[in-house]
Design a protein around this motif. Structure first.
Motif, PDB file in Angstrom:
ATOM      1  N   THR A  45       0.621  -0.949   0.189  1.00 30.12           N
ATOM      2  CA  THR A  45      -0.078   0.025  -0.116  1.00 30.12           C
ATOM      3  C   THR A  45       0.863   1.528   0.029  1.00 30.12           C
ATOM      4  N   THR A  46       0.176   1.970  -0.281  1.00 29.95           N
ATOM      5  CA  THR A  46       0.985   3.279   0.162  1.00 29.95           C
ATOM      6  C   THR A  46       1.232   4.042   0.981  1.00 29.95           C
ATOM      7  N   PRO A  47       2.771   4.048   1.733  1.00 27.61           N
ATOM      8  CA  PRO A  47       2.863   4.019   3.084  1.00 27.61           C
ATOM      9  C   PRO A  47       2.149   5.618   3.113  1.00 27.61           C
ATOM     10  N   TYR A  48       2.625   5.768   5.231  1.00 26.92           N
ATOM     11  CA  TYR A  48       1.737   6.889   5.194  1.00 26.92           C
ATOM     12  C   TYR A  48       2.334   8.033   4.815  1.00 26.92           C
ATOM     13  N   SER A  49       1.445   8.821   4.027  1.00 21.02           N
ATOM     14  CA  SER A  49       2.841   9.914   4.225  1.00 21.02           C
ATOM     15  C   SER A  49       1.835  11.457   4.663  1.00 21.02           C
ATOM     16  N   TRP A  66      -3.317   3.714   8.467  1.00 21.96           N
ATOM     17  CA  TRP A  66      -3.989   3.859   7.529  1.00 21.96           C
ATOM     18  C   TRP A  66      -3.794   2.820   6.642  1.00 21.96           C
ATOM     19  N   LYS A  67      -3.518   2.134   7.134  1.00 23.28           N
ATOM     20  CA  LYS A  67      -3.037   0.689   6.381  1.00 23.28           C
ATOM     21  C   LYS A  67      -4.228   0.158   6.434  1.00 23.28           C
ATOM     22  N   GLU A 116      -9.297  11.883   4.459  1.00 22.88           N
ATOM     23  CA  GLU A 116      -7.740  11.626   3.383  1.00 22.88           C
ATOM     24  C   GLU A 116      -9.005   9.643   3.552  1.00 22.88           C
ATOM     25  N   LEU A 117      -9.298   9.292   4.086  1.00 25.18           N
ATOM     26  CA  LEU A 117      -9.466   7.671   3.924  1.00 25.18           C
ATOM     27  C   LEU A 117     -11.222   8.098   4.178  1.00 25.18           C
TER      28      LEU A 117
END
Length: 948
Positions: A6-10, A783-784, A859-860
């Motif tokens: 997954t895209t890392p939490y940024s 986030w994950k 965002e989520l």
RNA sequence: GCCGGGGUGGCGGAAUGGCAGACGCGCUGGACUCAAAAUCCAGUGUCCGCAAGGAUAUGUGGGUUCGACUCCCACCCCCGGCACCA
């Protein structure tokens, strides 16, 4: 959970993105339409924009109000949540003195920094309502307020001894002086006599005190305000002054004192005047030792406040020889003294000294050998019908070698007390003491002296089965010899003899045995300040203090009055960077208020900031010289500015209608929003800002602008954030944490969560950068989950958890227990990781978390398929599932130890069934044997106790 | 001195009078890795025990209660405020 790519939490990307979007869409703009109902006004104490920028302590409160506001919005409220700048003040001016940069320039720059930092945290302020107290648009109304108060007679100018700070070159309000030093720069304060402007806050003392009860504020703050206002009930009594030289035309023939204890008037054995009392000057010609007196006054005047209030030092004073006063209650002639333990600023600046019943007077009287007359007899217990009355002594015998006291322990009743005995006919108390000690203990003693006066005691004599009243005289005795005489067997069988230390006395001596007497003896203070029964007071003997106070006051033509510690608010400051006081001095017309239509009186720019002791405005020709609005002749402007606390005592009103050019704020809008529902800030404002704001609110109300009496309905204090080393953060210690660095490293959401998770909101707590990673990890987990394809499923166990979470977080936000709210969210995420989560449940979770960490949740939220901002999403209200009502949990204790619980249907809740359940439970069964039985079962409390 | 608020693991801190130590940090062991970070799994008050388990534990000492971190009394210590206000 599988680790998918997954895209890392940024955080930085997300946070920037959403902040821009919120800003662009004006998501946090207040719905100011008059139709909007269900309004809430959530306010932070606005900051002074200092050059140091935002400190990690500031956001603690801001994040809390942000969470609170977001929570309220999600619950359907229209929320007013503004921010602004308390921009006037000394630091900017001092900076100007050092660097030459004009305060408005440096302030503007600081505001930009503050604003950037605040915005970087994703705080939901409505910036359309931003205010700045140093802008003419704002201080115009500060000046207007001054004029309104002036019109109401709430403003006056007076030469008064004021607190002068030589370093700041200005006067300070009483509240701004700490330990005799300037609160800001710690320089010693000196007293100066200056012509200054005051607000009559004392007019509202009574209301300010009375209304405190209704406030939802921390009790500690309420108490501090009560103490600051300091109401005391008492009386003013006049004492005639007598002098050998007194002439017929002499003005001074009496001294008025204030006392809270008119019932002790018979014990007033001298008067004391404050060193700067006017009467001393007027009496000059009568005083025979004038030189000594003047010398003393001079010495007292040179003392700093710190020296004067040093209680470890002995009190000093000087007698006024040649004059005396007459105690009006018994016409006795008593001396007059001058001493600096009496304050000129409280009461009448003169007191009647009652050494027998006031600790300070006692100390003074002992030092100068002034007479001490006991007029109040302490009373222990309450009187009963058919009491037997006797006169007794209590013998207090001290052994010199080890300072222990002779005590008798009565075997039959368990009493532990000093030797006590009835006074026989014809005996004096000292004789009784000697006799009783010998009879009871066999020790020979000699009397030293009586300890204070008699004490009235009511008690139940268990041995005789009757109520008794004793008039007990404590007598101090000395042991003549260590040898004990033979004691009769009868006495021996009744009691043991103990020698106890001071400490043990207080711990062990039982109830009705003369504790007052002991305490007074041991603390070496024989003045009794409590109430009691009057003695040595002629016709008032036998009355209670309460009965006597008004009667004695009446007899001497005194006046029952109420006295406050609170003093008027000194608002003049001899500085530049503040709101000019809108007053003009005209030789012909005198003091002329600036007409309202000429406001604002703007600050000039052609000034020299270097402090001279006068306001820099004096040297601005453009400002200083003016035409009198009344007679048009040349006049000059008042050059002092107002205390910045005036600016901040009404700013919450301006947020309501910040751009209104005609009024302080529209009445309709004020009605809609005011008062402030939730106010959050540091406890350091307990008495100054919060008291001033309450005063100004009441004053504006009385002018007709407001319809309420209290500006802040609820108040919450944030605790201090300490440095990692546990000390206060300070530049000089180099332990300051900069929020910019933290946000750069972890992002705003982590920062927000961390500050809220650190500990209880109101407590002081140390910063720990190390602990922050926990919050970052938590958000990474969130986030994950949000990025790993969500199932459509629905999980019962999780649903229970989420319902509970919504309830828990709601109540925690409402009670400002943010730390446990976040802990509950973490726990929920841990469950999600264990059992998985459905889409709808996930969305509910995001809503609950969003007030705390708005960026990641937005965002989520959008990743989960939502297109609208999460801001106004409805808060998930837990449906309290009633499906479980028919089962109850019964905690099980075995031999007084909690061992577990059983769950049972309510309908099947019988002792036999429970017994069976316990036997079936493998864990519980391991604690019991075959013969166990339930001995107690409390259904309502779901407790079961058993013994094997 | 007076008035508030507190004393719970190594740390920050949870606990309507009902399984003390939730949640997080740290630490220990393991997995993954050439290795390390990161991550994941397990453990983590103290003492005894291989273990099951037992004992002990919320500043100190008493009390109330079937049961106390929680309520009552006394004391000790820390933090904050006020401090000669008659």
């Amino acid at each position: 959970m599988k680790t998918e790519e997954t895209t890392p939490y940024s955080p930085h990307t997300i946070e920037k993105k959403w902040q821009q979007r919120w800003n662009k869409e004006e998501v946090y703009k207040t719905d100011s339409s008059l139709s909007a109902n269900n309004t809430k006004y959530v306010l932070d104490m606005f900051p002074y924009p200092s050059g140091a920028g935002l400190h990690v302590g500031h956001p603690l409160g801001y994040i809390a109000t942000d969470i609170y506001s977001r929570y309220l919005r999600m619950n359907g409220y229209s929320v007013l949540h503004p921010m602004g700048w308390d921009a006037f003040g000394l630091p900017a001016e001092n900076y100007a003195i050092q660097t030459g940069v004009h305060p408005s320039k440096s302030t503007q720059k600081n505001i930009e920094t503050f604003k950037r930092q605040i915005n970087m945290l994703g705080l939901s302020y409505d910036w359309n309502r931003e205010i700045n107290t140093s802008e003419p648009d704002y201080y115009r109304w500060t000046q207007w307020l001054f004029l309104q108060l002036y019109k109401q007679g709430l403003v006056y100018k007076q030469k008064a001894p004021v607190n002068w700070c030589d370093s700041c070159q200005t006067v300070l309000a009483n509240e701004q002086v700490k330990d005799g030093k300037c609160e800001r720069c710690k320089h010693q304060i000196v007293q100066k006599n200056l012509d200054q402007w005051f607000f009559k806050i004392t007019v509202y003392a009574d209301q300010l005190l009375g209304d405190i009860d209704s406030l939802d504020w921390p009790e500690s703050i309420k108490l501090m305000q009560r103490n600051w206002i300091g109401r005391s009930e008492g009386a003013r009594v006049k004492f005639k002054v007598q002098s050998s030289k007194l002439k017929v035309d002499d003005k001074v023939d009496e001294i008025e004192v204030f006392t809270t204890r008119p019932d002790t008037l018979f014990g007033a054995t001298y008067l004391v005047l404050a060193p700067d009392h006017k009467i001393i000057h007027d009496l000059k010609s009568q005083i025979s030792n004038l030189k000594d007196v003047e010398e003393y006054i001079k010495m007292a005047k040179n003392k700093t406040d710190l020296q004067r209030t040093d209680l470890s030092k002995e009190k000093t004073g000087v007698e006024l020889k040649g004059v005396t006063a007459i105690n009006p209650v018994n016409n006795k002639e008593i001396p007059i003294w001058v001493a600096d333990y009496v304050l000129s600023s409280y009461g009448t600046g003169a007191i009647m000294a009652v050494p027998a019943h006031d600790e300070r007077d006692w100390e003074f009287a002992r030092k100068y050998n002034l007479p001490i007359i006991e007029v109040i007899m302490p009373v222990e217990g309450e009187s009963h019908k058919d009491e037997e009355s006797r006169d007794t002594i209590t013998a207090i015998v001290q052994r010199k070698e080890d300072n222990k006291y002779l005590i008798v322990k009565w075997k039959e009743f368990g009493w532990i007390a000093p030797p006590i005995g009835g006074i026989d006919n014809g005996e004096i108390p000292e004789e009784t003491a000697v006799r009783e000690v010998l009879e009871e203990t066999g020790y020979k003693v000699k009397p030293i002296r009586k300890l204070g006066g008699k004490i009235e005691m009511h008690f139940y004599a268990e041995n005789k089965n009757v109520w008794r009243k004793r008039f007990d005289q404590p007598v101090l005795c000395e042991l003549i010899s260590d040898k004990q005489d033979v004691v009769s067997n009868e006495e021996k069988s009744r009691h043991d003899i103990l020698w106890l230390s001071q400490k043990e006395l207080f711990e062990k001596v039982t109830h009705h045995y003369n504790l007052i007497g002991y305490e007074r003896f041991i603390k070496n203070n024989y003045s009794y300040a409590g109430h009691g029964t009057l003695i040595n007071s002629n016709e008032f003997d036998g009355m209670s203090s309460d009965e006597a106070r008004s009667l004695i006051t009446k007899k001497v033509n005194g006046k029952l009055t109420i006295q406050y510690k609170l003093r008027d608010w000194l608002i003049s400051r001899q500085r530049y960077w503040g709101a000019p006081i809108p007053i003009i001095y005209c030789d012909a017309c005198g003091i002329v208020p600036v007409p309202e239509e000429q406001l604002p009186v703007e600050l000039p720019t052609d000034v020299d900031f270097n402090p001279t002791g006068e306001s820099p405005l004096v040297y601005s020709k453009a400002f200083h010289n003016v035409i009198c609005p009344q007679c048009q002749s040349p006049a000059r402007r008042e050059s002092d500015t107002m205390d910045t606390f005036v600016d901040s005592s009404w700013y919450f009103v301006r947020y309501i209608d910040p751009k209104n050019a005609h009024e302080i704020a529209s009445k309709e809008l004020m009605k809609k929003w005011m008062p402030v529902d939730m106010y959050v800030g540091g406890a350091e404002h307990a008495v100054m800002h919060l008291l001033y704001a309450r005063f100004i609110t009441k004053a504006i109300r009385d002018i007709g602008y407001l319809e309420f009496s209290e500006p802040f309905t609820s108040l919450r204090n944030q605790g201090l954030i300490l440095a990692e080393d546990g000390r206060k953060m300070s530049k000089s210690l180099g332990n300051v944490v900069n929020p910019d660095d933290v946000v750069k490293q972890f992002g705003a959401d982590t920062f927000r969560l961390y500050e809220m998770f650190m500990g209880p909101f109101k407590d002081a707590k140390p910063w720990s950068t190390r602990s922050m990673v926990g919050l970052y990890r938590f958000l990474e987990k969130v986030w994950k989950i949000g990025n790993s394809g969500l199932k459509q499923g629905y999980n019962d166990e999780l649903q229970k958890k989420i319902s509970g979470l919504s309830k828990k977080v709601s109540s925690d936000i409402e009670s400002f227990d943010f730390n446990t709210a976040i802990a509950a969210c973490m726990s929920c995420v841990n469950t999600i990781i264990d059992v998985g989560v459905g889409k709808q449940q996930w969305q509910e979770f995001l809503v609950i978390l969003s007030p705390f960490a708005p960026h990641i949740c937005e965002e989520l939220w959008s990743i989960s398929g939502k297109t609208e901002s999460i801001t106004f999403e409805k808060w998930p209200h837990c449906v309290v599932k009633t499906s479980s009502t028919d089962t109850i949990r019964i905690d099980v204790q075995i031999n007084n130890k909690s061992r577990g619980y059983v769950t049972i249907k309510r309908s099947a809740e019988t002792q036999d069934n429970i017994t069976k359940l316990i036997r079936d439970d493998s864990k519980l069964a391991s604690y019991i044997n075959d013969t166990y039985k339930v001995i107690k079962y409390i259904s309502g409390e779901k407790i079961i106790i058993m013994v094997q």
